[in-house]
Structure formats: C-alpha cells, structure tokens
Design an enzyme around this catalytic site. Sequence first.
Site, PDB file in Angstrom:
ATOM      1  N   GLU A   1       9.912 -24.548 -10.998  1.00  0.00           N
ATOM      2  CA  GLU A   1       9.530 -23.147 -10.726  1.00  0.00           C
ATOM      3  C   GLU A   1       8.014 -23.007 -10.698  1.00  0.00           C
ATOM      4  OE1 GLU A   1      10.934 -20.329 -13.575  1.00  0.00           O
ATOM      5  OE2 GLU A   1      13.032 -20.737 -13.145  1.00  0.00           O
TER       6      GLU A   1
ATOM      7  N   GLN B   1      11.863 -19.956  14.048  1.00  0.00           N
ATOM      8  CA  GLN B   1      13.280 -19.569  13.999  1.00  0.00           C
ATOM      9  C   GLN B   1      13.376 -18.058  14.197  1.00  0.00           C
ATOM     10  OE1 GLN B   1      15.707 -21.661  11.020  1.00  0.00           O
ATOM     11  NE2 GLN B   1      13.799 -22.625  10.332  1.00  0.00           N
TER      12      GLN B   1
ATOM     13  N   LYS C   1      11.423 -28.286  28.230  1.00  0.00           N
ATOM     14  CA  LYS C   1      11.778 -29.073  27.042  1.00  0.00           C
ATOM     15  C   LYS C   1      13.104 -28.575  26.463  1.00  0.00           C
ATOM     16  CE  LYS C   1      10.365 -28.155  22.728  1.00  0.00           C
ATOM     17  NZ  LYS C   1       9.434 -27.890  21.619  1.00  0.00           N
TER      18      LYS C   1
ATOM     19  N   ASP D   1      -0.476 -26.180  22.577  1.00  0.00           N
ATOM     20  CA  ASP D   1       0.700 -25.667  21.875  1.00  0.00           C
ATOM     21  C   ASP D   1       0.240 -24.855  20.674  1.00  0.00           C
ATOM     22  OD1 ASP D   1       3.372 -25.206  21.459  1.00  0.00           O
ATOM     23  OD2 ASP D   1       3.941 -27.318  21.345  1.00  0.00           O
TER      24      ASP D   1
ATOM     25  N   THR E   1       6.113 -32.787  14.285  1.00  0.00           N
ATOM     26  CA  THR E   1       6.300 -34.249  14.288  1.00  0.00           C
ATOM     27  C   THR E   1       5.537 -34.917  15.425  1.00  0.00           C
ATOM     28  OG1 THR E   1       8.198 -34.129  15.763  1.00  0.00           O
ATOM     29  CG2 THR E   1       8.651 -33.965  13.398  1.00  0.00           C
TER      30      THR E   1
END
Length: 310
Positions: free
Chosen positions: A36, A94, A189, A215, A220
């Site tokens: 924590e 996301q 892509k 970009d 990665t």
Amino acid sequence: MRLLAGSANRPLAAAVAEQLDIDLTATEVSRFPDGEAAVSVDPDLRDEHVHILQPTSPPVDANLVELLLLVDAAARCGAARIIALVPYLGYARQDRRTEPGQPVSIRVISDLLATTALERVIVIDPHTRYLEAVAGVAVESATAVPDLAQAVADDVPDDAVVVAPDLGAIDLAQGYATRLQLPVAYVNKERLAGDEVRAGEVVGAVADRHPVVVDDMISTGGTIAAAIDALHDAGSREEVTVVATHALLAGDADETLGALPLRRLVVTDTVARATPSALDLDVVSVAPLLAETVRRLETGGRLDELETFH
Ligand code: R5P
C-alpha cells in the site's frame, strides 16, 4: 502557489519548479510492507493554490493511486484549489470498447479523479481527443507538438513525409505536417494484442521519401517497428525519424527500437524511467510548457492563447 510532486517524475517537477523560480513543496511517498502507498505532504497548505505533478506512467496503477492520495492529503490541509498536472495520462488508450466484455477504462479512471477535490487536470497529448467528453472532471489538454516539431525542423530533409503509424495518429500527424510543411501519409495498423500489432497498407506517397513517423506514445515500440517495415515495403528511404510525446519504453522497447534504422528518436520528458534507456534519445523538456501553464492558471491568463493548447 505550491508545486508538489509524487514519485513518478520528480526530475520534471524539479525542472518546472526551477522555471517558476519556486521550491517544490515537500511530499513523502513510501510503501507499507504489503505494497500500500503511504503519502504525506507538507501540511502548510491552507488557502493555497496547489499543483500536483504526477504522470500516471509505469507503474501505472501505483502512480494513479499516489496521485489520488496526494490530492486528498492536500485537500485535508485546506488547499483552496488543487490542480493535477498529469503530463502522461495512462488508460487514455482504452477510450472505447473494441469487443464486448470490455470496460471503458479511461471513463473509470476519470470518474475516480472526479471523486477527489481536484478542480481540473492538465494533460499533454492524451491518446484520445475526446477525453474531455468522457471525463467527469475538467480536463485541459496541452500539446508538445510545436516544441517537438521545432526540434526536428532543421534536420528533416525537404523530401520528407510525415507518417501516422495508425489511423488514430492522423490528427497528430497533420499537426506536424502543417508545422514542417510536409505531406502526410498513414499506415493501417491492426492491434492483435497489447504487445502485438500488424501493419497493413500505407496510404499516401512515401516512395523515395524520408519518413518522419509521429505518435502520441511509444510503449513497446511495436507500432513504430511495424510502420517502418510497411514504409520500407512501400519504397520509402531506409532511414527514419521518429517523434513521440510519451516515451514509455515498456518491455523490449529498447531492443525493438535499437534494431531500427533511426536517424533520430525525439521524445519528451513526460515519463521518467527507473533505469535509463540504452537508446540515443533526443529529449525535449515539457517543463517550460507546464511552467507557463501554471503561471497562467495563477494569473488568470488564458491557456487557449498558447500554441501549446491548440
Ligand atoms: C495507440 O494507438 C498509440 O497511439 C500508440 O501507437 C501505441 O500505444 C504504441 O504502443 P506500442 O509502442 O506498444 O506499439
């Protein structure tokens, strides 16, 4: 006015403090044995305007929780206004469900931020332009594109072409192309997994041209590597310039990018790494951008007058 830093990027916080000619307000971040986070801030914050600099870069979840706790700590000290400077905002990729069964993760993260005492969040080149639309907290987006474009302007051949390595980067590529007065191309892509992409056709004239691949982030390095393969197949020149705002350089990124014929790899310092990268990175600091943002927030100046907020 106070500037506090979590542990995610203290060098950048120190550079912003130097630009503002102020001292960083003390914060402490440690871990309980079970993992924590335990944070504390200098409690002398009553009625102060507090800016907290903490990108949610890797370790993403730990840095996010640290930010939430720092905001709460500052609020409990009586801070009058709390603004988060989050130069890299994790989870912004996301921003939609690509398959049934998935969450809209950035919505969850921004809802979390909205539960705190934050007045607003300043981010730089977020993955999605629509962050404001999904976030329940006020978000203002700055861009490092003007500074990055300027960093490569003198070095890019006249016959270069700006390349978006995927459809999502087209707006960003257009921003570079306008500043560098170059044409734009893009690569189709497909993301197969978090660490696996497949580049398809190249749209636009790239034959015999020097590609400047741009970009928002390099994680990665798979997207950049796949785009360069596709560009070579389409007849571009061998050497490539790569420009990206956020150098996450996760997993095998150093090896992947190190194997590419890069003329220059230009990034910013939004993300700090625990161990230095083996890559020859040209780093453009976002400290002046953040310092000017804080100055204007403090003096009531307009952010939209800055080129970095377009
Ligand atoms: C995704 O669309 C982003 O803009 C980047 O292209 C992507 O996140 C880079 O990830 P990686 O370097 O792992 O391919």
